[in-house]
Write a protein that holds these residues in place. Structure first.
Motif, PDB file in Angstrom:
ATOM      1  N   GLY A  16       0.800  -1.214   0.000  1.00  0.00           N
ATOM      2  CA  GLY A  16       0.000   0.000   0.000  1.00  0.00           C
ATOM      3  C   GLY A  16       0.833   1.265   0.000  1.00  0.00           C
ATOM      4  N   SER A  17       0.140   2.397   0.108  1.00  0.00           N
ATOM      5  CA  SER A  17       0.792   3.710   0.044  1.00  0.00           C
ATOM      6  C   SER A  17       0.307   4.602   1.174  1.00  0.00           C
ATOM      7  CB  SER A  17       0.477   4.394  -1.290  1.00  0.00           C
ATOM      8  OG  SER A  17       0.968   3.659  -2.384  1.00  0.00           O
ATOM      9  N   LEU A  18       1.185   5.533   1.546  1.00  0.00           N
ATOM     10  CA  LEU A  18       0.846   6.591   2.488  1.00  0.00           C
ATOM     11  C   LEU A  18       1.588   7.849   2.054  1.00  0.00           C
ATOM     12  CD1 LEU A  18       1.109   5.009   6.079  1.00  0.00           C
ATOM     13  CD2 LEU A  18      -0.972   5.859   4.976  1.00  0.00           C
ATOM     14  N   ASN A  74       6.819  25.144  -1.253  1.00  0.00           N
ATOM     15  CA  ASN A  74       7.364  26.306  -0.546  1.00  0.00           C
ATOM     16  C   ASN A  74       6.272  27.278  -0.125  1.00  0.00           C
ATOM     17  OD1 ASN A  74      10.008  25.378  -0.721  1.00  0.00           O
ATOM     18  ND2 ASN A  74      10.364  26.370  -2.679  1.00  0.00           N
ATOM     19  N   ALA A  75       5.237  27.375  -0.923  1.00  0.00           N
ATOM     20  CA  ALA A  75       4.155  28.314  -0.594  1.00  0.00           C
ATOM     21  C   ALA A  75       3.448  27.917   0.697  1.00  0.00           C
ATOM     22  CB  ALA A  75       3.164  28.383  -1.747  1.00  0.00           C
ATOM     23  N   LYS A  76       3.416  26.606   0.953  1.00  0.00           N
ATOM     24  CA  LYS A  76       2.746  26.108   2.159  1.00  0.00           C
ATOM     25  C   LYS A  76       3.733  25.765   3.268  1.00  0.00           C
ATOM     26  CE  LYS A  76      -1.225  24.100  -0.265  1.00  0.00           C
ATOM     27  NZ  LYS A  76      -2.010  22.862  -0.525  1.00  0.00           N
ATOM     28  N   ASP A  77       5.043  25.955   3.002  1.00  0.00           N
ATOM     29  CA  ASP A  77       6.070  25.573   3.974  1.00  0.00           C
ATOM     30  C   ASP A  77       5.845  24.145   4.465  1.00  0.00           C
ATOM     31  OD1 ASP A  77       6.701  28.834   5.445  1.00  0.00           O
ATOM     32  OD2 ASP A  77       7.938  27.623   4.096  1.00  0.00           O
ATOM     33  N   THR A  78       5.635  23.253   3.518  1.00  0.00           N
ATOM     34  CA  THR A  78       5.338  21.854   3.834  1.00  0.00           C
ATOM     35  C   THR A  78       6.182  20.950   2.948  1.00  0.00           C
ATOM     36  OG1 THR A  78       3.078  22.391   4.494  1.00  0.00           O
ATOM     37  CG2 THR A  78       3.538  20.094   3.959  1.00  0.00           C
ATOM     38  N   VAL A  79       6.675  19.883   3.540  1.00  0.00           N
ATOM     39  CA  VAL A  79       7.422  18.853   2.814  1.00  0.00           C
ATOM     40  C   VAL A  79       6.659  17.549   2.939  1.00  0.00           C
ATOM     41  CG1 VAL A  79       9.577  17.548   2.718  1.00  0.00           C
ATOM     42  CG2 VAL A  79       9.615  20.014   3.141  1.00  0.00           C
ATOM     43  N   TYR A  80       6.625  16.794   1.848  1.00  0.00           N
ATOM     44  CA  TYR A  80       5.863  15.557   1.798  1.00  0.00           C
ATOM     45  C   TYR A  80       6.800  14.367   1.587  1.00  0.00           C
ATOM     46  CZ  TYR A  80       2.177  18.950   0.899  1.00  0.00           C
ATOM     47  OH  TYR A  80       1.323  20.023   0.979  1.00  0.00           O
ATOM     48  N   LEU A  81       6.334  13.210   2.028  1.00  0.00           N
ATOM     49  CA  LEU A  81       7.011  11.955   1.721  1.00  0.00           C
ATOM     50  C   LEU A  81       5.948  10.983   1.218  1.00  0.00           C
ATOM     51  CD1 LEU A  81       9.760  10.467   1.761  1.00  0.00           C
ATOM     52  CD2 LEU A  81       9.032   9.451   3.939  1.00  0.00           C
ATOM     53  N   GLN A  82       5.945  10.769  -0.084  1.00  0.00           N
ATOM     54  CA  GLN A  82       5.044   9.797  -0.682  1.00  0.00           C
ATOM     55  C   GLN A  82       5.696   8.431  -0.607  1.00  0.00           C
ATOM     56  OE1 GLN A  82       1.860  10.189  -2.027  1.00  0.00           O
ATOM     57  NE2 GLN A  82       1.888   7.953  -2.157  1.00  0.00           N
ATOM     58  N   MET A  83       5.031   7.495   0.034  1.00  0.00           N
ATOM     59  CA  MET A  83       5.593   6.162   0.249  1.00  0.00           C
ATOM     60  C   MET A  83       4.713   5.140  -0.471  1.00  0.00           C
ATOM     61  SD  MET A  83       6.634   6.432   4.279  1.00  0.00           S
ATOM     62  CE  MET A  83       4.938   6.377   4.837  1.00  0.00           C
ATOM     63  N   ASN A  84       5.284   4.479  -1.455  1.00  0.00           N
ATOM     64  CA  ASN A  84       4.577   3.461  -2.231  1.00  0.00           C
ATOM     65  C   ASN A  84       5.214   2.094  -2.018  1.00  0.00           C
ATOM     66  OD1 ASN A  84       2.963   5.534  -3.334  1.00  0.00           O
ATOM     67  ND2 ASN A  84       4.386   5.831  -5.039  1.00  0.00           N
ATOM     68  N   SER A  85       4.490   1.063  -2.402  1.00  0.00           N
ATOM     69  CA  SER A  85       5.000  -0.311  -2.289  1.00  0.00           C
ATOM     70  C   SER A  85       5.565  -0.575  -0.896  1.00  0.00           C
ATOM     71  CB  SER A  85       6.071  -0.558  -3.361  1.00  0.00           C
ATOM     72  OG  SER A  85       5.559  -0.323  -4.649  1.00  0.00           O
ATOM     73  N   LEU A  86       4.806  -0.219   0.104  1.00  0.00           N
ATOM     74  CA  LEU A  86       5.283  -0.338   1.471  1.00  0.00           C
ATOM     75  C   LEU A  86       5.480  -1.794   1.872  1.00  0.00           C
ATOM     76  CD1 LEU A  86       3.225   2.548   3.017  1.00  0.00           C
ATOM     77  CD2 LEU A  86       5.710   2.315   3.185  1.00  0.00           C
ATOM     78  N   LYS A  87       6.502  -1.986   2.710  1.00  0.00           N
ATOM     79  CA  LYS A  87       6.869  -3.315   3.191  1.00  0.00           C
ATOM     80  C   LYS A  87       6.790  -3.329   4.720  1.00  0.00           C
ATOM     81  CE  LYS A  87      10.353  -3.561  -0.479  1.00  0.00           C
ATOM     82  NZ  LYS A  87      11.801  -3.757  -0.770  1.00  0.00           N
ATOM     83  N   PRO A  88       6.637  -4.504   5.311  1.00  0.00           N
ATOM     84  CA  PRO A  88       6.616  -4.566   6.787  1.00  0.00           C
ATOM     85  C   PRO A  88       7.856  -3.945   7.425  1.00  0.00           C
ATOM     86  CG  PRO A  88       5.806  -6.614   5.870  1.00  0.00           C
ATOM     87  CD  PRO A  88       6.303  -5.805   4.706  1.00  0.00           C
ATOM     88  N   GLU A  89       8.986  -4.049   6.758  1.00  0.00           N
ATOM     89  CA  GLU A  89      10.219  -3.466   7.324  1.00  0.00           C
ATOM     90  C   GLU A  89      10.245  -1.951   7.271  1.00  0.00           C
ATOM     91  OE1 GLU A  89       9.970  -5.851   4.982  1.00  0.00           O
ATOM     92  OE2 GLU A  89      11.575  -5.669   3.472  1.00  0.00           O
ATOM     93  N   ASP A  90       9.261  -1.336   6.640  1.00  0.00           N
ATOM     94  CA  ASP A  90       9.141   0.127   6.673  1.00  0.00           C
ATOM     95  C   ASP A  90       8.449   0.608   7.947  1.00  0.00           C
ATOM     96  OD1 ASP A  90       8.373  -0.021   3.177  1.00  0.00           O
ATOM     97  OD2 ASP A  90      10.276   0.611   4.080  1.00  0.00           O
TER      98      ASP A  90
END
Length: 124
Positions: A16-18, A74-90
Motif C-alpha cells: 500500500g501507500s501513504l 514552498n508556498a505552504k512551507d510543507t514537505v511531503y514523503l510519498q511512500m509506495n509499495s510499502l513493506k513490513p520493514e518500513d
C-alpha cells in the motif's frame, strides 16, 4: 524558532501507500534542507530522504529508492514523503528534520530541528 509537525501516518497493508506531511511554522523552510527519518523499536534513527532548499535536489537511502518520493511546497512551507509499495520493514516512527543551510545529509546528527514523529505500521 522553527517548529515542525508531521502527519499522515497510520496502518497500511503491504504494497500500500501513504503520504506523510511535515508542516513548518515560526520560520520559512526556504533556509533549511529537510530530511525524513525513521526509527524502529530498538534501532537507531536512519535517514531515508532529503531535499535541498536551493534547488530541490533529492536524495534517498538505498532501502527506499524507487519507492519513496520527497517533495516540498514552498508556498505552504510543507514537505511531503510519498511512500509506495510499502513493506513490513518500513514500519517505524517517521520524523522530519530541518538542517540550516544549503547542503544535504541523511545523518540525523546534522539536523537541528525535529518534529514529534508519526507512526507508520505496515501489516496485513
Amino acid at each position: 524558532q522553527l517548529q515542525l509537525v508531521e502527519s499522515g501516518g497510520g496502518l497500511v497493508q503491504p504494497g500500500g501507500s501513504l503520504r506523510l506531511s511535515c508542516a513548518a511554522s515560526g520560520y520559512s523552510l526556504d533556509y533549511y534542507a529537510i530530511g525524513w527519518f525513521r526509527q524502529a523499536p530498538g534501532k537507531e534513527r536512519e535517514g531515508v530522504a532529503c531535499i535541498r532548499n536551493v534547488d530541490g535536489t533529492t536524495y534517498y537511502s538505498e532501502s527506499v529508492k524507487g519507492r519513496f518520493t520527497i517533495s516540498r511546497d514552498n508556498a505552504k512551507d510543507t514537505v511531503y514523503l510519498q511512500m509506495n509499495s510499502l513493506k513490513p520493514e518500513d514500519t517505524a516512527v517517521y520524523y522530519c528534520g530541518a538542517m540550516p543551510g544549503s547542503s544535504w545529509s541523511l545523518h540525523p546528527f546534522e539536523y537541528t530541528y525535529w518534529g514529534q514523529g508519526t507512526q507508520v505500521t505496515v501489516s496485513s
